[in-house]
Design an enzyme around this catalytic site. Structure first.
Site, PDB file in Angstrom:
ATOM      1  N   ARG A  41       0.848  -1.201   0.000  1.00 47.28           N
ATOM      2  CA  ARG A  41       0.000   0.000   0.000  1.00 47.28           C
ATOM      3  C   ARG A  41       0.881   1.246   0.000  1.00 47.28           C
ATOM      4  O   ARG A  41       1.928   1.268   0.636  1.00 47.28           O
ATOM      5  CB  ARG A  41      -0.899   0.016   1.230  1.00 47.28           C
ATOM      6  N   GLY A  42       0.452   2.266  -0.705  1.00 51.29           N
ATOM      7  CA  GLY A  42       1.193   3.520  -0.729  1.00 51.29           C
ATOM      8  C   GLY A  42       2.016   3.709  -1.978  1.00 51.29           C
ATOM      9  O   GLY A  42       2.651   4.744  -2.153  1.00 51.29           O
ATOM     10  N   CYS A  43       2.012   2.723  -2.854  1.00 50.01           N
ATOM     11  CA  CYS A  43       2.758   2.832  -4.111  1.00 50.01           C
ATOM     12  C   CYS A  43       1.800   3.219  -5.225  1.00 50.01           C
ATOM     13  O   CYS A  43       0.677   2.723  -5.300  1.00 50.01           O
ATOM     14  CB  CYS A  43       3.424   1.503  -4.457  1.00 50.01           C
ATOM     15  N   GLN A  44       2.263   4.105  -6.082  1.00 47.15           N
ATOM     16  CA  GLN A  44       1.471   4.539  -7.223  1.00 47.15           C
ATOM     17  C   GLN A  44       1.280   3.377  -8.195  1.00 47.15           C
ATOM     18  O   GLN A  44       0.207   3.190  -8.745  1.00 47.15           O
ATOM     19  CB  GLN A  44       2.194   5.701  -7.908  1.00 47.15           C
ATOM     20  N   SER A  45       2.315   2.591  -8.389  1.00 48.72           N
ATOM     21  CA  SER A  45       2.267   1.410  -9.245  1.00 48.72           C
ATOM     22  C   SER A  45       1.932   0.203  -8.379  1.00 48.72           C
ATOM     23  O   SER A  45       1.979   0.259  -7.158  1.00 48.72           O
ATOM     24  CB  SER A  45       3.630   1.177  -9.901  1.00 48.72           C
TER      25      SER A  45
END
Length: 144
Positions: A58-62
């Site tokens: 969680r927290g990643c754009q990809s």
């Protein structure tokens, strides 16, 4: 920076020193990005059956998946992303954390490593947040 290759059951892998030294050869960030992308291409393929919702960071754009394994007290992380540069950044991170014991993972000064690479200054804020989310997840696993 202390990141010598430990005696571990997984054998030798690329180290943080290898990455720092290699990136130092390049004059432009365009060439550095190409090298980072190549690091991602060298990561072992993660089987599709491991790319599940519970392994997403969680927290990643990809999309980024992480699967830890532990043998004789040493961690190895399989990771993959749907973005080439992010997969390369995983290579940068895993050079610091793969084949290390939990204490080595928790003690490693990742911010100094990123500073030495001058990495955060060359990433977008969202990509930097994703990088920190990847690091945080690895540290959580090591702390469990």
């Amino acid at each position: 920076m202390a990141s010598a290759v430990s005696e571990n059951p997984f054998g030798r892998s690329i180290t943080t020193e290898d990455i720092v030294d290699t990136l130092g050869f390049f004059d432009s960030w365009e060439d550095r990005y190409k090298y980072i992308i190549d690091l991602g291409k060298e990561l072992p393929a993660m089987p599709d059956e491991l790319k599940t919702e519970d392994r997403l960071i969680r927290g990643c754009q990809s999309q980024v998946w992480l699967e830890p394994s532990e043998q004789d007290g040493y961690f190895e992380f399989q990771a993959d992303s749907d973005a080439f540069i992010v997969k390369g950044l995983l290579g940068v991170i895993l050079s610091a954390y793969n084949h290390k014991r939990a204490g080595e993972i928790l003690d490693f000064d990742i911010d100094s490593y990123f500073d030495e690479l001058d990495l955060m200054r060359h990433l977008s804020p969202t990509r930097g947040n994703g990088l920190r989310a990847m690091v945080q997840r690895i540290r959580e696993i090591a702390g469990e």
